[in-house]
Design an enzyme around this catalytic site. Sequence first.
Site, mmCIF file in Angstrom:
data_model
loop_
_atom_site.group_PDB
_atom_site.id
_atom_site.type_symbol
_atom_site.label_atom_id
_atom_site.label_comp_id
_atom_site.label_asym_id
_atom_site.label_seq_id
_atom_site.Cartn_x
_atom_site.Cartn_y
_atom_site.Cartn_z
ATOM 1 N N LYS A 1 0.835 -1.205 0.000
ATOM 2 C CA LYS A 1 0.000 0.000 0.000
ATOM 3 C C LYS A 1 0.871 1.258 0.000
ATOM 4 O O LYS A 1 2.096 1.168 0.055
ATOM 5 C CB LYS A 1 -0.941 -0.013 1.202
ATOM 6 C CG LYS A 1 -1.640 -1.330 1.449
ATOM 7 C CD LYS A 1 -2.500 -1.814 0.275
ATOM 8 C CE LYS A 1 -3.108 -3.162 0.656
ATOM 9 N NZ LYS A 1 -4.059 -3.709 -0.267
HETATM 10 C C1 LIG Z 1 -4.962 -4.781 0.600
HETATM 11 C C2 LIG Z 1 -6.422 -4.641 0.573
HETATM 12 C C3 LIG Z 1 -7.224 -5.089 1.631
HETATM 13 C C4 LIG Z 1 -6.677 -5.889 2.773
HETATM 14 O O1 LIG Z 1 -5.733 -5.236 3.530
HETATM 15 P P1 LIG Z 1 -4.974 -6.028 4.683
HETATM 16 O O2 LIG Z 1 -4.371 -4.947 5.530
HETATM 17 O O3 LIG Z 1 -3.952 -6.902 4.012
HETATM 18 O O4 LIG Z 1 -5.985 -6.829 5.422
HETATM 19 C C5 LIG Z 1 -8.573 -4.848 1.568
HETATM 20 N N1 LIG Z 1 -9.130 -4.210 0.527
HETATM 21 C C6 LIG Z 1 -8.410 -3.767 -0.505
HETATM 22 C C7 LIG Z 1 -9.083 -3.028 -1.620
HETATM 23 C C8 LIG Z 1 -7.037 -3.988 -0.528
HETATM 24 O O5 LIG Z 1 -6.321 -3.589 -1.585
#
Ligand SMILES: *Cc1c(COP(=O)(O)O)cnc(C)c1O
Length: 391
Positions: A185
């Site tokens: 992210k």
């Molecule tokens: C990465 C992601 C998640 C999950 O995030 P985590 O912190 O790994 O649980 C949920 N929704 C979207 C759109 C994502 O890209």
Amino acid sequence: MASLPYLPFARPALDEETIAGVAEVLRSGWITTGPQVKNFEAALSHYLDGRPVRVLSSATAALEVALQLCGIGPGAEVITPSQTFFAAPNMIAKVGATPVFADVDLVSRNLDFDAVERAITPHTRAIMPTHFAGLPVDMDRLYAIARQHRLRVIEDAALAIGSSWRGRRIGSFGDLTVFSFHPNKNMTAIEGGALVLNDEIEAREVEILRFHGITRLSDGTRDVTFPGGKFNLPDVNARIGIGQLARLNVFNAQRRELVAEYFRQFPSGTPCLLPHPGYPGDEAGHSWNLFAPLLPLDRLTIGRQQFRAALEARGIGTGISYEAAHLTTLFRRYGHHEGELPNTERIARETVTLPLFPAMTHADVKRVCNAVGEVLAGHCSLPGERGEDLR
Ligand SMILES: *Cc1c(COP(=O)(O)O)cnc(C)c1O
């Protein structure tokens, strides 16, 4: 070519100050949830205009807790895209509610709100939209629909920290917002997530839900009021998050700059469908977690897997964001099938995520674009015609 370093599709950027800060936490004698979590929550709250924020072990945990906070369970329907990461539909199902999938727009890949309105029934309790790749959904339309039908909103903003809508940051207004700090992210805590709330009463409730459902009694013993999970974030992770948040605006500016280069360098004449460039006049509102064009598979003699393998052979990593959630084994059991959501299914077939992370250079972008152009031109089904276009 073989001498060029491997280019992954995502890579976190941790600085020495953060690494030193983590070492300090490790030496402090307190490594799980403690003062760094409080500091991280305060910093996130400050970034989001003072709204209450609680951090959790992941965005997935934050989505689950948000649903529990809203009292959503068996009998409830939650409208969500299928063209998203599995976490949102999974957590809706996990709390016993039913995900109702609405199709997305082919270019923005965000929820089609006409489809959302058609999906509303007397059982609908919430809308769980995803801000795809960091491009906000139409927030005016989203909240107009929510107000009109008295629905809760849980925004999956996992890809959208630092994004804004008409100058206001995602998470600084609205109902509930979830962010992710997974390494792919825009900022990371290794793992971690945040839930942005309306008031301190909700924040207190989240503290209970994220830690075993425990409340403390005045006699020093503990009571449990809900079978809560264990979703607390350790201080080590929180310290990384603090270091990352301080650099987020710089990271996002670098991402926008690299994307501008992608748009300049992308092989011209390619029949790829390029990502939504951001709303006119509000381009800085897009935080660009992903750059993911759609491949013109109907004009290629190779499939997506071969396309990805050809880039991999040139030292370029790619990803897929996303498969169609309604066509997973889990949601086929709910009766879902091909043909239900045409845009979602086409994106799931054709999308490919190209490298994008702040430490990339313009030369890296050019290298990816050249490789894409080469592979497409080499495998076009109409060589006399499209093949020339592609060079
Ligand atoms: C990465 C992601 C998640 C999950 O995030 P985590 O912190 O790994 O649980 C949920 N929704 C979207 C759109 C994502 O890209």
